[in-house]
Design a protein around this motif. Structure first.
Motif, mmCIF file in Angstrom:
data_model
loop_
_atom_site.group_PDB
_atom_site.id
_atom_site.type_symbol
_atom_site.label_atom_id
_atom_site.label_comp_id
_atom_site.label_asym_id
_atom_site.label_seq_id
_atom_site.Cartn_x
_atom_site.Cartn_y
_atom_site.Cartn_z
ATOM 1 N N ASP A 144 0.823 -1.219 0.000
ATOM 2 C CA ASP A 144 0.000 0.000 0.000
ATOM 3 C C ASP A 144 0.855 1.265 0.000
ATOM 4 O O ASP A 144 0.545 2.254 0.655
ATOM 5 C CB ASP A 144 -0.940 0.017 1.211
ATOM 6 N N GLY A 145 1.959 1.203 -0.736
ATOM 7 C CA GLY A 145 2.832 2.361 -0.859
ATOM 8 C C GLY A 145 3.870 2.499 0.235
ATOM 9 O O GLY A 145 4.737 3.374 0.161
ATOM 10 N N TRP A 146 3.822 1.653 1.254
ATOM 11 C CA TRP A 146 4.760 1.730 2.385
ATOM 12 C C TRP A 146 5.914 0.761 2.176
ATOM 13 O O TRP A 146 5.708 -0.443 2.068
ATOM 14 C CB TRP A 146 4.058 1.409 3.697
ATOM 15 N N MET A 147 7.127 1.292 2.138
ATOM 16 C CA MET A 147 8.314 0.451 2.030
ATOM 17 C C MET A 147 8.674 -0.108 3.396
ATOM 18 O O MET A 147 8.858 0.632 4.369
ATOM 19 C CB MET A 147 9.495 1.282 1.495
ATOM 20 N N HIS A 148 8.765 -1.430 3.467
ATOM 21 C CA HIS A 148 9.125 -2.102 4.706
ATOM 22 C C HIS A 148 10.649 -2.229 4.765
ATOM 23 O O HIS A 148 11.251 -2.952 3.975
ATOM 24 C CB HIS A 148 8.452 -3.472 4.787
ATOM 25 N N THR A 149 11.250 -1.499 5.702
ATOM 26 C CA THR A 149 12.702 -1.392 5.735
ATOM 27 C C THR A 149 13.410 -2.627 6.241
ATOM 28 O O THR A 149 14.593 -2.828 5.967
ATOM 29 C CB THR A 149 13.133 -0.209 6.613
ATOM 30 N N GLY A 150 12.707 -3.446 7.038
ATOM 31 C CA GLY A 150 13.377 -4.569 7.671
ATOM 32 C C GLY A 150 14.102 -4.190 8.941
ATOM 33 O O GLY A 150 14.724 -5.033 9.583
ATOM 34 N N ASP A 151 14.015 -2.910 9.316
ATOM 35 C CA ASP A 151 14.621 -2.456 10.562
ATOM 36 C C ASP A 151 13.569 -2.383 11.656
ATOM 37 O O ASP A 151 12.471 -1.851 11.449
ATOM 38 C CB ASP A 151 15.248 -1.067 10.396
ATOM 39 N N GLY A 152 13.907 -2.900 12.821
ATOM 40 C CA GLY A 152 13.045 -2.760 13.987
ATOM 41 C C GLY A 152 13.393 -1.464 14.699
ATOM 42 O O GLY A 152 14.568 -1.144 14.888
ATOM 43 N N GLY A 153 12.381 -0.703 15.079
ATOM 44 C CA GLY A 153 12.655 0.576 15.729
ATOM 45 C C GLY A 153 11.469 1.059 16.532
ATOM 46 O O GLY A 153 10.407 0.441 16.565
ATOM 47 N N ARG A 154 11.674 2.188 17.187
ATOM 48 C CA ARG A 154 10.611 2.839 17.932
ATOM 49 C C ARG A 154 10.632 4.327 17.624
ATOM 50 O O ARG A 154 11.640 4.863 17.149
ATOM 51 C CB ARG A 154 10.782 2.614 19.440
ATOM 52 N N MET A 155 9.510 4.987 17.904
ATOM 53 C CA MET A 155 9.399 6.427 17.697
ATOM 54 C C MET A 155 9.017 7.077 19.022
ATOM 55 O O MET A 155 8.144 6.573 19.737
ATOM 56 C CB MET A 155 8.328 6.744 16.634
ATOM 57 N N ASP A 156 9.683 8.188 19.352
ATOM 58 C CA ASP A 156 9.318 8.867 20.585
ATOM 59 C C ASP A 156 8.203 9.884 20.321
ATOM 60 O O ASP A 156 7.719 10.021 19.190
ATOM 61 C CB ASP A 156 10.536 9.500 21.268
ATOM 62 N N ASP A 157 7.798 10.592 21.352
ATOM 63 C CA ASP A 157 6.663 11.503 21.229
ATOM 64 C C ASP A 157 6.968 12.719 20.357
ATOM 65 O O ASP A 157 6.048 13.437 19.954
ATOM 66 C CB ASP A 157 6.214 11.975 22.614
#
Length: 518
Positions: free
Chosen positions: A385-398
């Motif tokens: 759906d247009g989103w490239m899956h990087t294969g990297d695990g990560g988190r996002m802060d606020d």
């Protein structure tokens, strides 16, 4: 917009400004503008029609930059080959994309001749000083003997380049990037303040690498100057910065470490160097501290991304490497979504997770690749759906900052190069002593990550780590080969489904680390 837009613009607004410096050659944008249409005509004279693939296997040079432009001007597709790959790996790439022309320099002339013997109808072009070897066309003769042709004026959706990267199936795959992809990324970088027209940029990273290519495409749009050295050495960088008053360069953290730790650094005038952009991995605090002390006038900016993203997804600006940003630990992250990109963290069902939770990093934007060359199934798995899956695990802060903590794909990044474990495992498994093997990344202070093999031998057979490493070098590029190995006759840990539990193998090496990758 297309790749040649920047050249056409430069010819209007700064034709007499310096475009390239390479060894003793200095050319203005007007001179580049005279040579590129002639070189494009030369490619056509060799039978390259619109959409044909033109490969290059060469060290950095001003001719490399001209070829990026000339292939686009001719309506053909550039295929930069990895100079660190083995001949067999590059032969596989040439056969895969069915390249019609291969451009080589002196360093790779012999390799080119070998490849031409293996691949029927492959035309060779010699892009170096001096007379072309037998059986090769002279790059300079193509420029001088051909009349200039009109720009093919490719559109944004047209294929501009195929950039080969390692494959999770053991074979490399070609990332297809359009003119629109490359220009979107270039504009995103310019919009973020990177590589403006005032740049005197040093090409020290390999020009086949899209990390360096991203800067080059931005400079083509902004009309900055390109100073080019054949390959990275600390002494070469220092000499070029001093001689040409270079003010920006792109390096990987390993290169930064080698530069700032070099004993000759203090004897060079580096005061012109205002910005270092780096990628492949976050910079360690120790190297950042040494670099900041050695180059107090230099700002450090991290770019995170991948070839499939043309390649930038996020930026960690220099302001977040110091002061309040550093106090908050942002220098350990990968920054925030760059202009033109959206970034999410998703679970295995592609549902966004809450801030602070770990999931896969996915990216959407006009920089997302067209797909993998002739691999529709792999493309469908990677881009959803247009989103490239990087294969990297990560988190996002606020605040929207991304932190890479693990890898979903079985990949190692060592010294800025991607190494897919399965490629190394396929090579090791061919050794007669190997019954079972697994390849993992372990910490390395110089390279970020080090390729490490865990090998189970066949009953009654012995082999040393040195023998396995030497064997793997006969099959794959040296940087992909293990630098260390654990060898035993005990089975590897397996899941209930029979899959090797690499996380268990990696765990002892990454204890007390803030993340499981570098």
């Amino acid at each position: 917009m297309n790749v040649t837009h920047g050249l056409r613009r430069a010819l209007q607004i700064n034709a007499h400004d310096l475009a390239t410096v390479c060894g003793g050659r200095r050319r203005t944008w007007r001179e580049i503008g005279e040579r590129v249409p002639r070189l494009a005509a030369g490619l056509r004279s060799l039978g390259a029609t619109e959409g044909e693939r033109v490969a290059i296997l060469s060290l950095n040079s001003d001719r490399y930059l001209e070829l990026y432009l000339a292939t686009a001007w001719a309506g053909t597709v550039i295929v930069p080959l990895n100079i660190r790959w083995s001949p067999l790996e590059n032969e596989d790439a040439l056969r895969d994309c069915r390249a019609r022309i291969l451009v080589v320099d002196k360093a790779f002339a012999a390799t080119g001749a070998t490849l031409a013997k293996a691949i029927p109808d492959l035309r060779l072009v010699y892009a170096d000083d001096g007379e072309a070897p037998a059986g090769m066309e002279s790059y300079e003769t193509l420029v001088t003997r051909n009349e200039p042709i009109e720009d093919a004026m490719r559109v944004g959706s047209d294929l501009a380049g195929i950039f080969y990267t390692g494959g999770t199936t053991g074979r490399s795959k070609g990332v297809m990037l359009s003119h629109g992809n490359l220009m979107a990324d270039a504009l995103n970088a310019l919009g973020e303040g990177l590589f403006p027209g005032s740049s005197i940029y040093l090409h020290a990273a390999p020009m086949f690498h899209l990390a360096n290519g991203a800067a080059m495409y931005s400079l083509m749009l902004s009309g900055g100057s390109n100073v080019i050295i054949q390959s990275f050495t600390p002494e070469g960088v220092m000499a070029a910065v001093q001689a040409e008053r270079v003010n920006v360069v792109l390096l990987v953290p390993t290169m930064i470490q080698m530069l700032v730790d070099h004993p000759a650094l203090a004897s060079y005038d580096m005061t012109s160097l205002k910005d270092i952009t780096y990628g492949a991995s976050p910079i360690s605090e120790a190297v950042l501290d040494r670099a900041s002390a050695a180059l107090p006038q230099t700002r450090f900016t991290q770019a995170y991304g991948m070839t499939e993203l043309s390649p930038i997804a996020t930026l960690l600006h220099w302001t977040d490497h110091i002061g309040d940003g550093r106090a908050k630990g942002r220098h350990r992250g990968a920054g925030r979504a760059t202009l033109g990109c959206e970034v999410r963290i998703v679970d295995p069902d592609d549902k966004p997770v809450a801030n602070g939770e770990v999931g896969e990093i996915v990216v959407r934007g006009d920089n997302v690749m067209m797909g993998y060359w002739e691999r529709p199934e792999e493309t469908a798995r990677a881009v959803v759906d247009g989103w490239m899956h990087t294969g990297d695990g990560g988190r996002m802060d606020d605040d929207g900052f991304i932190y890479v903590v693990d890898r979903v794909k079985d990949m190692i990044i060592s010294g800025g190069e991607n190494v897919y474990s399965i490629e190394v495992e396929n090579a090791l498994a061919q050794h007669p002593a190997v019954a079972q093997c697994a390849v993992i990344g372990i910490p390395n202070t110089q390279w970020g990550e080090q390729v490490h093999a865990v090998v189970v031998t066949k009953p009654g057979v012995q082999v040393t780590a040195e023998e396995l490493i030497a064997f793997s070098k006969t099959l794959i590029a040296g940087y992909k080969c293990p630098r260390s190995a654990d060898i035993s006759d005990k089975p590897l840990p397996l899941s209930g489904a029979g899959k090797i539990l690499k996380r268990e193998l990696r765990a002892p090496f990454w204890e007390n680390q803030q993340r499981s990758v570098s």
